[in-house]
Scaffold this motif. Structure first.
Motif, PDB file in Angstrom:
ATOM      1  N   LEU A   3      34.421 100.440  61.897  1.00  0.00           N
ATOM      2  CA  LEU A   3      34.141 100.001  63.254  1.00  0.00           C
ATOM      3  C   LEU A   3      33.176  98.826  63.173  1.00  0.00           C
ATOM      4  N   ASN A   4      33.714  97.613  63.260  1.00  0.00           N
ATOM      5  CA  ASN A   4      32.861  96.436  63.137  1.00  0.00           C
ATOM      6  C   ASN A   4      32.449  95.932  64.519  1.00  0.00           C
ATOM      7  N   PHE A   5      31.674  94.865  64.542  1.00  0.00           N
ATOM      8  CA  PHE A   5      31.106  94.340  65.784  1.00  0.00           C
ATOM      9  C   PHE A   5      32.184  93.941  66.792  1.00  0.00           C
ATOM     10  N   ILE A  11      35.737  97.446  72.827  1.00  0.00           N
ATOM     11  CA  ILE A  11      35.600  98.747  73.483  1.00  0.00           C
ATOM     12  C   ILE A  11      34.663  98.649  74.684  1.00  0.00           C
ATOM     13  N   LEU A  12      33.559  97.921  74.531  1.00  0.00           N
ATOM     14  CA  LEU A  12      32.617  97.765  75.639  1.00  0.00           C
ATOM     15  C   LEU A  12      33.244  97.008  76.811  1.00  0.00           C
TER      16      LEU A  12
END
Length: 119
Positions: A3-5, A11-12
């Motif tokens: 799960l990278n930046f 997702i946000l």
């Protein structure tokens, strides 16, 4: 496949559209509480296991028991190779036994019989 930046940012953004900006802080707090509770339960289970196992707890190689190290593809490949290896060994044993039976049939009196025309 971590799960990278960039994935977190996507997702946000999706969460902002689905939940709306006014509900995101409440859900973020609930998510944080959930993560803390899960961590607390895991630590409690680890402490209980340490109490029940006693000094043997420190002797266990926990990395060896990590399920993330097992690749199902490798396990299946190794099992298939092992089956193939066993089948080859069994076939080799059968060939050796057959050659021994043929040799015994050809040399009933203890001497080998050769075909002079074939050599």
């Amino acid at each position: 496949m971590g799960l990278n930046f960039e994935k977190i940012l996507v997702i946000l953004v999706i969460a902002m559209f689905v939940l709306g900006p006014e509900r995101i802080p409440a859900y973020a707090k609930k998510f944080g509480d959930l993560v803390r509770n899960i961590k607390h339960m895991a630590d409690g289970a680890k402490d209980r296991l340490r109490d029940e196992m006693g000094p043997e707890f420190d002797d266990v190689d926990w990395r060896q028991l990590d399920p993330r190290q097992y690749d199902p593809r490798r396990i299946i490949r190794d099992a298939l190779v092992e089956d193939e290896r066993e089948a080859r060994a069994e076939a080799r044993k059968e060939r050796v036994a057959e050659a021994r039976r043929e040799r015994e049939a050809l040399a009933g009196d203890g001497t080998l019989k050769y075909d002079d025309e074939a050599t």
